[in-house]
Design a protein around this motif. Structure first.
Motif, PDB file in Angstrom:
ATOM      1  N   THR A   4       0.931  -1.792  -0.028  1.00  0.00           N
ATOM      2  CA  THR A   4      -0.032  -0.291   0.018  1.00  0.00           C
ATOM      3  C   THR A   4       0.506   1.198  -0.116  1.00  0.00           C
ATOM      4  O   THR A   4       0.722   2.236  -1.189  1.00  0.00           O
ATOM      5  CB  THR A   4      -0.904  -0.123   1.397  1.00  0.00           C
ATOM      6  OG1 THR A   4      -1.577  -1.179   1.009  1.00  0.00           O
ATOM      7  CG2 THR A   4      -1.601   1.070   1.523  1.00  0.00           C
ATOM      8  N   LEU A   5       1.781   1.608   0.649  1.00  0.00           N
ATOM      9  CA  LEU A   5       3.325   2.167   1.078  1.00  0.00           C
ATOM     10  C   LEU A   5       3.730   2.969  -0.062  1.00  0.00           C
ATOM     11  O   LEU A   5       3.643   3.467  -0.441  1.00  0.00           O
ATOM     12  CB  LEU A   5       3.257   2.272   2.305  1.00  0.00           C
ATOM     13  CG  LEU A   5       3.222   2.802   3.222  1.00  0.00           C
ATOM     14  CD1 LEU A   5       3.791   2.125   4.859  1.00  0.00           C
ATOM     15  CD2 LEU A   5       1.835   3.718   3.705  1.00  0.00           C
ATOM     16  N   ILE A  11       1.702   6.410  -7.039  1.00  0.00           N
ATOM     17  CA  ILE A  11       0.480   7.420  -7.338  1.00  0.00           C
ATOM     18  C   ILE A  11       0.549   9.146  -7.030  1.00  0.00           C
ATOM     19  O   ILE A  11       0.160   9.865  -8.038  1.00  0.00           O
ATOM     20  CB  ILE A  11      -0.797   6.889  -6.339  1.00  0.00           C
ATOM     21  CG1 ILE A  11      -1.306   5.513  -6.830  1.00  0.00           C
ATOM     22  CG2 ILE A  11      -2.633   7.574  -6.963  1.00  0.00           C
ATOM     23  CD1 ILE A  11      -2.311   4.656  -6.469  1.00  0.00           C
ATOM     24  N   THR A  12       0.954   8.440  -6.123  1.00  0.00           N
ATOM     25  CA  THR A  12       0.695  10.580  -5.416  1.00  0.00           C
ATOM     26  C   THR A  12       2.023  11.487  -6.070  1.00  0.00           C
ATOM     27  O   THR A  12       1.693  12.080  -6.941  1.00  0.00           O
ATOM     28  CB  THR A  12       0.987  10.831  -4.376  1.00  0.00           C
ATOM     29  OG1 THR A  12       2.530   9.939  -3.488  1.00  0.00           O
ATOM     30  CG2 THR A  12       0.699  10.405  -2.940  1.00  0.00           C
ATOM     31  N   SER A  13       2.919  11.137  -6.395  1.00  0.00           N
ATOM     32  CA  SER A  13       4.393  10.824  -6.951  1.00  0.00           C
ATOM     33  C   SER A  13       4.351  11.650  -8.391  1.00  0.00           C
ATOM     34  O   SER A  13       4.480  12.799  -8.937  1.00  0.00           O
ATOM     35  CB  SER A  13       5.390  10.549  -6.327  1.00  0.00           C
ATOM     36  OG  SER A  13       5.463   9.448  -7.276  1.00  0.00           O
ATOM     37  N   LEU A  14       3.374  10.227  -9.699  1.00  0.00           N
ATOM     38  CA  LEU A  14       3.425  10.243 -10.634  1.00  0.00           C
ATOM     39  C   LEU A  14       1.987  11.661 -10.883  1.00  0.00           C
ATOM     40  O   LEU A  14       2.809  11.745 -12.056  1.00  0.00           O
ATOM     41  CB  LEU A  14       3.084   9.591 -11.203  1.00  0.00           C
ATOM     42  CG  LEU A  14       4.500   7.894 -11.312  1.00  0.00           C
ATOM     43  CD1 LEU A  14       3.890   6.832 -11.774  1.00  0.00           C
ATOM     44  CD2 LEU A  14       5.622   8.539 -12.241  1.00  0.00           C
ATOM     45  N   THR A  15       0.964  11.702  -9.999  1.00  0.00           N
ATOM     46  CA  THR A  15       0.702  12.339 -10.824  1.00  0.00           C
ATOM     47  C   THR A  15       0.558  14.003  -9.753  1.00  0.00           C
ATOM     48  O   THR A  15       0.411  14.687 -11.173  1.00  0.00           O
ATOM     49  CB  THR A  15      -0.625  12.259  -8.946  1.00  0.00           C
ATOM     50  OG1 THR A  15      -2.045  10.767  -9.593  1.00  0.00           O
ATOM     51  CG2 THR A  15      -2.738  13.185  -9.849  1.00  0.00           C
ATOM     52  N   LEU A 128       5.491   6.939   4.287  1.00  0.00           N
ATOM     53  CA  LEU A 128       3.933   7.920   4.436  1.00  0.00           C
ATOM     54  C   LEU A 128       4.566   9.120   5.863  1.00  0.00           C
ATOM     55  O   LEU A 128       4.512   8.235   6.838  1.00  0.00           O
ATOM     56  CB  LEU A 128       3.004   7.200   3.813  1.00  0.00           C
ATOM     57  CG  LEU A 128       1.990   8.984   4.060  1.00  0.00           C
ATOM     58  CD1 LEU A 128       2.700   9.363   3.047  1.00  0.00           C
ATOM     59  CD2 LEU A 128       0.406   7.640   3.984  1.00  0.00           C
ATOM     60  N   GLY A 129       4.893   9.979   5.917  1.00  0.00           N
ATOM     61  CA  GLY A 129       4.694  10.563   6.671  1.00  0.00           C
ATOM     62  C   GLY A 129       4.647  12.431   6.625  1.00  0.00           C
ATOM     63  O   GLY A 129       3.831  12.755   5.447  1.00  0.00           O
ATOM     64  N   ASP A 145       6.788   3.733   7.810  1.00  0.00           N
ATOM     65  CA  ASP A 145       7.111   2.702   7.024  1.00  0.00           C
ATOM     66  C   ASP A 145       6.505   1.169   7.131  1.00  0.00           C
ATOM     67  O   ASP A 145       6.914   0.570   8.275  1.00  0.00           O
ATOM     68  CB  ASP A 145       8.506   3.055   6.071  1.00  0.00           C
ATOM     69  CG  ASP A 145       9.715   2.234   7.386  1.00  0.00           C
ATOM     70  OD1 ASP A 145       9.626   0.738   7.323  1.00  0.00           O
ATOM     71  OD2 ASP A 145      10.579   2.734   7.951  1.00  0.00           O
ATOM     72  N   HIS A 146       6.688   0.370   6.055  1.00  0.00           N
ATOM     73  CA  HIS A 146       7.140  -1.165   5.694  1.00  0.00           C
ATOM     74  C   HIS A 146       8.134  -1.080   5.563  1.00  0.00           C
ATOM     75  O   HIS A 146       8.811  -0.662   4.081  1.00  0.00           O
ATOM     76  CB  HIS A 146       5.314  -1.039   4.855  1.00  0.00           C
ATOM     77  CG  HIS A 146       5.742  -2.550   4.499  1.00  0.00           C
ATOM     78  ND1 HIS A 146       5.010  -3.620   5.370  1.00  0.00           N
ATOM     79  CD2 HIS A 146       5.708  -3.027   3.323  1.00  0.00           C
ATOM     80  CE1 HIS A 146       4.985  -4.969   4.851  1.00  0.00           C
ATOM     81  NE2 HIS A 146       5.391  -4.356   3.212  1.00  0.00           N
ATOM     82  N   ARG A 147       8.351  -2.190   5.465  1.00  0.00           N
ATOM     83  CA  ARG A 147      10.299  -2.817   4.798  1.00  0.00           C
ATOM     84  C   ARG A 147       9.451  -3.802   4.172  1.00  0.00           C
ATOM     85  O   ARG A 147       8.759  -5.292   5.007  1.00  0.00           O
ATOM     86  CB  ARG A 147      11.247  -3.137   5.963  1.00  0.00           C
ATOM     87  CG  ARG A 147      12.093  -2.947   5.252  1.00  0.00           C
ATOM     88  CD  ARG A 147      13.447  -2.321   6.067  1.00  0.00           C
ATOM     89  NE  ARG A 147      12.805  -1.695   6.699  1.00  0.00           N
ATOM     90  CZ  ARG A 147      13.514  -1.208   7.318  1.00  0.00           C
ATOM     91  NH1 ARG A 147      14.287  -2.199   8.616  1.00  0.00           N
ATOM     92  NH2 ARG A 147      13.032  -0.221   8.451  1.00  0.00           N
TER      93      ARG A 147
END
Length: 170
Positions: A4-5, A11-15, A128-129, A145-147
């Motif tokens: 998800t992260l 999605i956010t950066s490309l948008t 995400l922060g 964060d997720h690893r």
């Protein structure tokens, strides 16, 4: 947690890139604040708290479109380590005032030591922060964060860290 992260980062950066950067050059280089950061986090594995992590990062002084290159390394109190590099997306447009949100995606190498078995050395760190920027260029961020290895290995339990980070401008 699954990917998800990482999906949020994409999605956010490309948008943002399509709406903001592409009219003048999608991946055109521009200056960005170079920062050295120190982060302390609470490590969770299989929903259990297993210790703490210290992370040191460096954000390069240039970005390409919305992507700023970032590198980092961390170590847990169990002796597990991670080192990697990737991209960071930051937006000051979505929250009012000095507040911002950011997401990162960083492939890296995991060194298990006495830490949990994450299913191989290749581990992707996505986060995400939300934070606040000060007049002197310093920032304070709360991040999650997720690893995981993105299913590149049969074993892929993942690891999460909830942290607070202080970054100082260079």
């Amino acid at each position: 947690m699954d990917g998800t992260l990482a999906a949020i980062f994409v999605i956010t950066s490309l948008t943002d890139m399509a709406l903001t950067d592409c009219p003048t050059g999608c991946l055109a280089p521009s200056d960005a604040p170079a920062r050295l950061s120190f982060q302390l986090g609470d490590v969770r594995f299989n929903e259990d708290r297993i210790g703490q992590e210290l992370y040191v990062g460096y954000d390069m002084g240039q970005k390409h479109g919305p992507f700023q290159t970032t590198i980092g390394a961390s170590v847990t109190d169990e002796g597990a380590g991670w080192i990697g590099a990737g991209g960071k997306w930051t937006s000051t447009d979505l929250l009012p005032g000095p507040f911002f949100i950011e997401s990162t995606l960083m492939p890296g190498i995991y060194l298990q030591s006495d830490g949990p078995d994450l299913g191989g050395s290749l581990q992707f760190r996505s986060s995400l922060g939300a934070g606040i920027a000060f007049d002197n260029g310093a920032t304070v961020t709360v991040a999650y964060d997720h690893r995981s290895n993105a299913d590149t290995d049969i074993t892929n339990p993942g690891l999460e860290v909830l942290s607070i980070r202080y970054a100082m401008p260079l």
